[in-house]
Design a protein around this motif. Structure first.
Motif, PDB file in Angstrom:
ATOM      1  N   PRO A  36      21.426   2.247 -16.093  1.00  0.00           N
ATOM      2  CA  PRO A  36      22.751   2.741 -16.382  1.00  0.00           C
ATOM      3  C   PRO A  36      22.949   4.426 -16.850  1.00  0.00           C
ATOM      4  N   GLU A  37      21.662   4.877 -16.907  1.00  0.00           N
ATOM      5  CA  GLU A  37      21.964   6.387 -17.005  1.00  0.00           C
ATOM      6  C   GLU A  37      22.177   7.387 -15.554  1.00  0.00           C
ATOM      7  N   GLN A  38      21.753   6.562 -14.350  1.00  0.00           N
ATOM      8  CA  GLN A  38      21.866   7.027 -13.252  1.00  0.00           C
ATOM      9  C   GLN A  38      23.338   6.769 -12.601  1.00  0.00           C
ATOM     10  N   ASP A  39      24.298   7.916 -12.738  1.00  0.00           N
ATOM     11  CA  ASP A  39      25.401   7.737 -12.050  1.00  0.00           C
ATOM     12  C   ASP A  39      25.605   8.069 -10.641  1.00  0.00           C
ATOM     13  N   VAL A  40      25.232   6.961  -9.813  1.00  0.00           N
ATOM     14  CA  VAL A  40      25.334   7.196  -8.305  1.00  0.00           C
ATOM     15  C   VAL A  40      26.695   6.767  -7.602  1.00  0.00           C
ATOM     16  N   TYR A  41      27.225   7.322  -6.755  1.00  0.00           N
ATOM     17  CA  TYR A  41      28.494   7.140  -6.367  1.00  0.00           C
ATOM     18  C   TYR A  41      28.385   7.075  -4.802  1.00  0.00           C
ATOM     19  N   LEU A  42      29.022   6.086  -4.362  1.00  0.00           N
ATOM     20  CA  LEU A  42      29.082   5.937  -3.031  1.00  0.00           C
ATOM     21  C   LEU A  42      30.611   5.734  -2.371  1.00  0.00           C
ATOM     22  N   VAL A  43      30.992   7.076  -1.729  1.00  0.00           N
ATOM     23  CA  VAL A  43      32.393   7.009  -1.374  1.00  0.00           C
ATOM     24  C   VAL A  43      32.270   6.553   0.266  1.00  0.00           C
ATOM     25  N   PRO A  44      32.680   5.358   0.471  1.00  0.00           N
ATOM     26  CA  PRO A  44      32.358   4.720   1.713  1.00  0.00           C
ATOM     27  C   PRO A  44      33.475   5.025   2.739  1.00  0.00           C
ATOM     28  N   ALA A  45      33.375   6.210   3.041  1.00  0.00           N
ATOM     29  CA  ALA A  45      34.628   6.833   4.163  1.00  0.00           C
ATOM     30  C   ALA A  45      34.077   6.638   5.335  1.00  0.00           C
ATOM     31  N   PHE A  46      33.316   5.517   5.811  1.00  0.00           N
ATOM     32  CA  PHE A  46      32.857   5.311   7.047  1.00  0.00           C
ATOM     33  C   PHE A  46      33.787   5.264   8.089  1.00  0.00           C
ATOM     34  N   VAL A  47      35.123   4.981   8.018  1.00  0.00           N
ATOM     35  CA  VAL A  47      35.975   5.032   8.974  1.00  0.00           C
ATOM     36  C   VAL A  47      37.248   6.033   8.327  1.00  0.00           C
ATOM     37  N   GLY A  48      36.962   6.827   7.606  1.00  0.00           N
ATOM     38  CA  GLY A  48      37.964   7.822   6.849  1.00  0.00           C
ATOM     39  C   GLY A  48      38.377   6.789   5.265  1.00  0.00           C
ATOM     40  N   LEU A  49      39.290   7.523   4.762  1.00  0.00           N
ATOM     41  CA  LEU A  49      39.459   7.072   3.543  1.00  0.00           C
ATOM     42  C   LEU A  49      41.185   6.489   3.681  1.00  0.00           C
ATOM     43  N   PRO A  83      45.022   6.075  -1.549  1.00  0.00           N
ATOM     44  CA  PRO A  83      46.394   6.669  -1.478  1.00  0.00           C
ATOM     45  C   PRO A  83      45.921   8.002  -0.745  1.00  0.00           C
ATOM     46  N   HIS A  84      44.644   8.299  -0.225  1.00  0.00           N
ATOM     47  CA  HIS A  84      44.104   9.419   0.416  1.00  0.00           C
ATOM     48  C   HIS A  84      44.608   9.861   1.764  1.00  0.00           C
ATOM     49  N   TRP A  85      44.451   8.550   2.642  1.00  0.00           N
ATOM     50  CA  TRP A  85      44.896   8.622   3.982  1.00  0.00           C
ATOM     51  C   TRP A  85      44.226  10.193   4.666  1.00  0.00           C
ATOM     52  N   ASP A  86      42.962  10.018   4.749  1.00  0.00           N
ATOM     53  CA  ASP A  86      42.265  11.022   5.362  1.00  0.00           C
ATOM     54  C   ASP A  86      41.177  10.320   6.258  1.00  0.00           C
ATOM     55  N   ALA A  87      41.756  10.583   7.461  1.00  0.00           N
ATOM     56  CA  ALA A  87      41.026   9.874   8.745  1.00  0.00           C
ATOM     57  C   ALA A  87      39.449  10.832   9.028  1.00  0.00           C
ATOM     58  N   GLU A  88      39.507  11.863   8.461  1.00  0.00           N
ATOM     59  CA  GLU A  88      38.306  12.597   9.120  1.00  0.00           C
ATOM     60  C   GLU A  88      37.295  12.489   8.162  1.00  0.00           C
ATOM     61  N   ALA A  89      37.663  11.891   6.791  1.00  0.00           N
ATOM     62  CA  ALA A  89      36.655  12.014   5.742  1.00  0.00           C
ATOM     63  C   ALA A  89      35.278  11.059   6.174  1.00  0.00           C
ATOM     64  N   ARG A  90      34.282  11.285   5.741  1.00  0.00           N
ATOM     65  CA  ARG A  90      32.990  10.556   6.255  1.00  0.00           C
ATOM     66  C   ARG A  90      32.160   9.994   5.067  1.00  0.00           C
ATOM     67  N   GLY A  91      31.528   8.885   4.910  1.00  0.00           N
ATOM     68  CA  GLY A  91      30.857   8.493   3.854  1.00  0.00           C
ATOM     69  C   GLY A  91      29.665   9.383   3.252  1.00  0.00           C
ATOM     70  N   ALA A  92      29.779   9.331   2.049  1.00  0.00           N
ATOM     71  CA  ALA A  92      28.800  10.137   1.426  1.00  0.00           C
ATOM     72  C   ALA A  92      28.209   9.664  -0.095  1.00  0.00           C
ATOM     73  N   LEU A  93      26.765   9.701  -0.283  1.00  0.00           N
ATOM     74  CA  LEU A  93      26.243   9.498  -1.718  1.00  0.00           C
ATOM     75  C   LEU A  93      26.009  10.686  -2.472  1.00  0.00           C
ATOM     76  N   PHE A  94      26.595  10.485  -3.763  1.00  0.00           N
ATOM     77  CA  PHE A  94      26.468  11.501  -4.793  1.00  0.00           C
ATOM     78  C   PHE A  94      25.988  10.969  -6.178  1.00  0.00           C
ATOM     79  N   GLY A  95      25.055  11.822  -6.458  1.00  0.00           N
ATOM     80  CA  GLY A  95      24.384  11.980  -7.778  1.00  0.00           C
ATOM     81  C   GLY A  95      22.934  11.396  -7.670  1.00  0.00           C
ATOM     82  N   LEU A  96      22.430  11.289  -6.655  1.00  0.00           N
ATOM     83  CA  LEU A  96      21.074  10.930  -6.434  1.00  0.00           C
ATOM     84  C   LEU A  96      20.273  11.802  -7.179  1.00  0.00           C
ATOM     85  N   THR A  97      19.290  11.086  -7.720  1.00  0.00           N
ATOM     86  CA  THR A  97      18.044  11.768  -8.531  1.00  0.00           C
ATOM     87  C   THR A  97      16.704  11.050  -7.776  1.00  0.00           C
ATOM     88  N   ARG A  98      15.582  11.555  -8.235  1.00  0.00           N
ATOM     89  CA  ARG A  98      14.394  11.166  -7.776  1.00  0.00           C
ATOM     90  C   ARG A  98      14.174   9.681  -8.442  1.00  0.00           C
TER      91      ARG A  98
END
Length: 499
Positions: A336-349, A352-367
């Motif tokens: 629970p102390e690992q705050d990992v975020y997946l923004v699943p913009a594989f085909v854009g967002l 309410p964002h409507w960002d067709a060029e955004a792409r997926g990313a993972l944030f907050g990764l630690t060892r």
């Protein structure tokens, strides 16, 4: 007396037929998948003959399993994948090209050009939609311009256009009915949701001859009858709605302020706003929720492009799980102390964002992050995206201030208790899962039953809605605030356009 009801749920990857008794309890069903066709990157098509063949096969199979015949069915309801388009010959019913699916992006340049020319404002004002390849109109124009002779044939009255419901109705009735309902018409970018009709100026803008379009009816009413040759007897087609609106009806969201979310490959949330359309200031869609007795009820809608598809990516893309069901146990075991975020913009967002060029990313990764934390992030991203939608809806609809939203959910991911508990936690609102899992088909069957006189009026139907489980928020407010702030930071780093 014919008291059974038949629902065709024609979706993006499969067609399903479900028979219901007069009390709307399912008695038999059948389902068949069909091919997904990807001619080029960003292009998605279906063979219309696959849609037709799977429809006939599943209905025939469901009737056989129930030991019923066409004469036993009081009415047929159709729920369908929305925005997908078919153009076919009036004389033969033969499609002139594969169906162009709602996911298809081939008309992005056309939409961008029209937007640059200032057409977007008028499109949104009349239709409640954004000027985007997602919707049907630009797809129709593409077909007429890229299939040899199609535009001349359309202008001569030889071709017809329809969303999938219209195509199936034409085929089921052997060409005697060219019809759709208001919920499908309003997704074409050609339909004025205020006037309740296809708009001549919009037809000219997208290059769609008015004579190719179907007649628009209420969601519950007479759409024709199936040819006796199809199912061994005639069945009245009495209900039609786009799949998300059918689910809204199936969830009995008949009161302003009621909301539903359907979690499949993607996810769609609709908020009933009553009989007056609400113009969004947050890039949501204003759409027809349903139309009964000539009265349109409107909704604000937001689309999440990736929901269950994030779990499919874990399984098929990364090989982190063998079965989608494994993600719940992994999420429960995550640190629970690992705050990992997946923004699943594989085909854009989506909204309410409507960002067709955004792409997926993972944030907050630690060892210390591993399979469990990434699996949890894939489930949590659905909750975060839903919160983004509901916050935008509440901002757009000030009349709902002070109303505690209860979200009714359905779709494959709604089977996961962990996912729904997190959804309630991050929304800080109750989440209700119904006893009836097939709400899309249920909504289509109910609409047919309403027109047939088998089912009660909407408020009586709503009173019979049954709760399986309510998930109440349990998360500490400080932890909720921290996690939401982390999500917003992750999205801001992913987006290519500013709000």
């Amino acid at each position: 007396m014919s008291t059974h009801l038949l629902a065709i749920d024609q979706g993006t990857t499969s067609t399903r037929a479900i028979l219901f008794d007069a009390g709307l309890a399912p008695v038999a069903s059948a389902q068949r998948e069909f091919r997904q066709i990807y001619p080029r990157p960003g292009w998605v098509e279906h063979d219309p003959e696959d849609l037709w063949a799977t429809t006939v096969a599943t209905v025939s199979e469901a009737l056989a399993r129930a030991g019923l015949h066409a004469a036993d069915v009081a009415g047929l309801g159709i729920a369908n994948q929305r925005e997908t388009v078919v153009v076919w010959e009036r004389a033969t019913g033969r499609a002139i090209h594969n169906a162009i699916v709602w996911q298809d992006r081939r008309t992005a340049e056309v939409c961008a050009r029209l937007e640059a020319e200032g057409a977007g404002r008028d499109v949104t004002a009349k239709t409640g939609l954004l000027l985007d390849p997602y919707f049907s109109a630009a797809k129709i124009g593409w077909l007429l311009d890229h299939v040899d002779g199609a535009r001349a044939r359309a202008e001569a009255g030889e071709l017809l256009f329809g969303t999938v419901d219209s195509y199936l109705i034409w085929r089921l009735t052997a060409g005697s009915a060219h019809a759709t309902d208001a919920t499908n018409a309003c997704r074409t970018s050609l339909y004025d949701i205020h006037a309740g009709r296809f708009d001549e100026d919009l037809c000219r803008l997208f290059g769609v001859p008015r004579g190719t379009l179907p007649q628009v009816f209420d969601c519950a009413g007479e759409f024709g009858a199936t040819s006796p040759e199809v199912f061994g007897g005639s069945i009245r087609i009495l209900g039609v709605a786009g799949d998300q609106q059918a689910a809204t009806v199936g969830q009995a969201c008949f009161e302003p302020g009621m909301a539903k979310a359907t979690y499949g490959t993607g996810a769609f949330a609709l908020l009933n706003v009553g009989e007056r359309p609400v113009a969004s200031r947050n890039r949501l869609l204003t759409t027809v929720a349903y139309q009964l007795g000539g009265v349109r009820t409107y909704a604000l809608e937001g689309a999440i492009f990736v929901a269950g598809a994030a779990v499919q990516w874990l399984r098929d893309g990364l090989g982190l799980v063998r079965e989608a069901s494994e993600t719940q146990a992994l999420a429960e075991a995550a640190d629970p102390e690992q705050d990992v975020y997946l923004v699943p913009a594989f085909v854009g967002l989506g909204a309410p964002h409507w960002d067709a060029e955004a792409r997926g990313a993972l944030f907050g990764l630690t060892r210390g992050a591993g399979r469990a934390e990434i699996a949890r992030a894939a489930l949590e991203c659905v909750g975060y995206q839903t919160r983004d939608l509901l916050e935008a809806m509440q901002a757009d609809w000030p009349e709902g201030a002070g109303v505690r939203t209860v979200l009714r959910v359905d779709g494959g991911m709604a089977a996961s208790d962990w996912t729904l508990q997190f959804l309630a936690d991050v929304l800080d609102a109750p989440v209700d899962r119904p006893t009836a899992p097939e709400t899309t088909a249920l909504g289509a069957a109910y609409l047919a039953g309403l027109a047939a006189g088998v089912c009660p009026e909407p408020m009586a139907f709503a009173a019979a809605w049954r709760l399986d489980r309510r998930f109440e928020p349990q998360m500490d407010p400080a932890r909720r605030a921290r996690k939401i702030a982390g999500w917003r930071d992750a999205v801001s780093r992913t987006k290519t356009v500013s709000d």
